[in-house]
Design an enzyme around this catalytic site. Structure first.
Site, PDB file in Angstrom:
ATOM      1  N   SER A 241       0.850  -1.184   0.000  1.00  0.00           N
ATOM      2  CA  SER A 241       0.000   0.000   0.000  1.00  0.00           C
ATOM      3  C   SER A 241       0.888   1.236   0.000  1.00  0.00           C
ATOM      4  O   SER A 241       2.112   1.127   0.031  1.00  0.00           O
ATOM      5  CB  SER A 241      -0.905   0.005   1.233  1.00  0.00           C
ATOM      6  OG  SER A 241      -0.115   0.267   2.372  1.00  0.00           O
ATOM      7  N   LYS A 242       0.215   2.373  -0.020  1.00  0.00           N
ATOM      8  CA  LYS A 242       0.917   3.655  -0.112  1.00  0.00           C
ATOM      9  C   LYS A 242       2.034   3.796   0.912  1.00  0.00           C
ATOM     10  O   LYS A 242       3.061   4.410   0.633  1.00  0.00           O
ATOM     11  CB  LYS A 242      -0.080   4.785   0.125  1.00  0.00           C
ATOM     12  CG  LYS A 242      -0.419   5.533  -1.124  1.00  0.00           C
ATOM     13  CD  LYS A 242      -1.256   6.732  -0.757  1.00  0.00           C
ATOM     14  CE  LYS A 242      -1.674   7.479  -2.012  1.00  0.00           C
ATOM     15  NZ  LYS A 242      -2.777   8.363  -1.765  1.00  0.00           N
ATOM     16  N   ARG A 243       1.799   3.220   2.095  1.00  0.00           N
ATOM     17  CA  ARG A 243       2.802   3.468   3.114  1.00  0.00           C
ATOM     18  C   ARG A 243       4.129   2.773   2.806  1.00  0.00           C
ATOM     19  O   ARG A 243       5.142   3.047   3.416  1.00  0.00           O
ATOM     20  CB  ARG A 243       2.251   3.175   4.512  1.00  0.00           C
ATOM     21  CG  ARG A 243       2.015   1.897   4.885  1.00  0.00           C
ATOM     22  CD  ARG A 243       1.192   1.676   6.119  1.00  0.00           C
ATOM     23  NE  ARG A 243       0.764   0.321   5.972  1.00  0.00           N
ATOM     24  CZ  ARG A 243       1.558  -0.702   6.190  1.00  0.00           C
ATOM     25  NH1 ARG A 243       2.766  -0.514   6.655  1.00  0.00           N
ATOM     26  NH2 ARG A 243       1.142  -1.914   5.942  1.00  0.00           N
ATOM     27  N   HIS A 244       4.136   1.865   1.805  1.00  0.00           N
ATOM     28  CA  HIS A 244       5.403   1.250   1.409  1.00  0.00           C
ATOM     29  C   HIS A 244       6.161   2.105   0.395  1.00  0.00           C
ATOM     30  O   HIS A 244       7.191   1.686  -0.116  1.00  0.00           O
ATOM     31  CB  HIS A 244       5.156  -0.126   0.801  1.00  0.00           C
ATOM     32  CG  HIS A 244       4.596  -1.115   1.771  1.00  0.00           C
ATOM     33  ND1 HIS A 244       3.267  -1.423   1.832  1.00  0.00           N
ATOM     34  CD2 HIS A 244       5.204  -1.837   2.742  1.00  0.00           C
ATOM     35  CE1 HIS A 244       3.066  -2.314   2.788  1.00  0.00           C
ATOM     36  NE2 HIS A 244       4.219  -2.566   3.361  1.00  0.00           N
ATOM     37  N   GLY A 245       5.649   3.285   0.092  1.00  0.00           N
ATOM     38  CA  GLY A 245       6.333   4.134  -0.888  1.00  0.00           C
ATOM     39  C   GLY A 245       5.544   4.144  -2.180  1.00  0.00           C
ATOM     40  O   GLY A 245       4.328   4.032  -2.160  1.00  0.00           O
TER      41      GLY A 245
END
Ligand code: GLU
Length: 464
Positions: A241-245
């Protein structure tokens, strides 16, 4: 003929998980000389947007995932869903349900309380609703009359045989109160009407497939093959998801990745062809099969993606790279100054770059004003080296302007002053590019050109 599709919901950018699903469906169709269709599942009016549709189309086109039909929008097909719904009602396989959302919530709570699985209780099924008068002012939803008994079984092309008992499934909604189909209904009507033979999609839909198969059967539609592709996980094992970049395709485009490198990386993430790590799109089309799609989730690895990108940069011709660099500079408003010829410069630099941006940065060094850090200046631009550079500069005035002759002048200078290569090469790198790392210094000098080299050396020497 084999026909596959990609059916994104336009509720955000195209993320790389979606792109990989699209790629597998596309490659499968192309490999078998079939067709690939793009269908936009835009029935979630609240969450769908024009921008998302555009982002999906841009991403598909940048990746070169061309489609033979589409984009087809589900919202343009409402009449057709209604027509199919009517045929299900006529056959006794669907019915109007007047249970309100509040009643449903209460029903589920009571079931939970009784230790049962929460599900619609079938109160408006034709056999239960005999003589019941529909309440006024309530817009009914249309529900599917799911079979009560038996199993739904299919041979998943990725996961193997899957069996789900009908007792696990309740009468799901086909049409909402506003007449818009649910995903599970729209998808069946569309996959049938669009003559799709293979449904290749993310395995977050495995739970939906038995419901869809029941609808196919109720409609006497031919059931396509299904292949469910496992998810992509982040390095922490959680769903990517977004939090992985970076997760959107356009972000990779903007960060200087080559589309074929991203495709290569995504293809390899969860699929293999022997030990092959670097391959072209054509090779992928030749090799792709569903048997070698992994059954377990794949883990995203940014380092490997960078590496794959670097390998693809090496495969691209110097002329094409030069053109990409020019375009990147124009779109980022970077000014070109008069400088060396780009293709031979790219030839020198491309082996070191893992992204187009890195390549642009290392290229720009040859076009910008030279900036030397105080630290490098103190370390390399010493008074002892000044006469050496002066001597070398006068040798350069006379020499034939090719790499071998320039290399000869370097050697002569080293001999004359009894010094080693780095003692001369480092100050030259700094004076000519501002950097301490460059490709071979004779090649760099040749590319920068005699006049520019002499003027940079002169400017640099005056500051020592
Ligand atoms: N619109 C669905 C999604 O984006 C498509 C699922 C399917 O391919 O059937 O997940």
């Amino acid at each position: 003929m084999i026909r596959t599709r990609f059916a994104p919901s336009p509720t955000g950018y195209l993320h790389i998980g979606g792109a990989r699903t699209a790629l597998y469906a596309w490659a499968f169709a192309r490999k078998h000389g079939g067709q690939f269709i793009l269908r936009v599942e835009d029935t979630d009016k609240e969450r769908s947007s024009e921008e998302s549709v555009q982002a999906i189309l841009d991403s598909m086109s940048w990746l070169g995932l061309d489609y033979d039909e589409g984009p087809i929008f589900q919202m343009d097909r409402l009449t057709r869903y209604r027509e199919v719904a009517e045929s299900l009602i006529a056959a006794g396989k669907a019915y109007w349900c007047y249970t309100t959302p509040d009643e449903l919530t209460a029903m589920r709570e009571a079931q939970r309380f009784a230790g049962l699985k929460p599900r619609y209780n079938g109160e408006w099924r034709p056999e239960n609703a005999l003589g019941k008068i529909p309440p006024e002012g309530i817009k009914p939803v249309l529900r599917f009359r799911n079979p009560d008994r038996g199993d739904v079984v299919w041979d998943d092309l990725v996961k193997g045989k899957i069996t789900v008992s009908n007792e696990e499934l309740d009468d799901f909604i086909l049409l909402r109160g506003d007449g818009i189909p649910t995903y599970n209904f729209g998808v069946v009507v569309d996959d049938h009407d669009m003559k799709l033979t293979h449904v290749i999609r993310g395995d977050d839909h495995v739970n939906n497939t038995p419901r869809q198969i029941n609808v196919y059967q109720a409609l006497n539609f031919e059931i396509p093959f299904f292949g469910h592709v496992p998810m992509i996980l982040g390095s922490d094992g959680e769903r990517l998801s977004k939090r992985h970049g970076a997760v959107s395709v356009t972000q990779y485009r903007d960060e200087g990745f080559l589309p074929d490198a991203l495709l290569n990386y995504l293809a390899r993430l969860g699929w293999s062809h022997g030990d092959d790590e670097v391959f072209t799109k054509d090779q992928l089309v030749q090799w792709f099969d569903l048997e070698h799609v992994s059954r377990s989730p794949a883990q995203f690895d940014a380092v490997k993606l960078n590496w794959t990108n670097g390998e693809h940069i090496k495969l691209v011709s110097n002329e094409v790279l030069a053109e990409i660099i020019r375009k990147t500079c124009v779109s980022s408003a970077i000014q070109w100054k008069d400088g060396p010829d780009l293709p031979p410069l790219v030839a020198l630099l491309k082996d070191r770059a893992t992204s187009i941006h890195e390549l642009v940065t290392s290229t720009l060094v040859f076009f910008q004003d030279i900036k030397i850090s105080e630290e490098d200046r103190a370390k390399f631009l010493t008074l002892e080296i000044k006469p050496v550079i002066e001597a070398f500069a006068s040798a350069l005035r006379e020499v034939d302007w090719d790499r071998a002759s320039i290399g000869g002048s370097i050697k002569n200078t080293l001999k004359e002053f009894k010094i080693k290569m780095p003692q001369l090469a480092m100050p030259l790198r700094l004076l000519l590019t501002g950097q301490t790392q460059t490709p071979a210094i004779d090649a760099v000098i040749e590319l920068i050109g005699r006049e520019r080299v002499l003027s940079r050396l002169e400017t640099g020497l005056s500051s020592i």
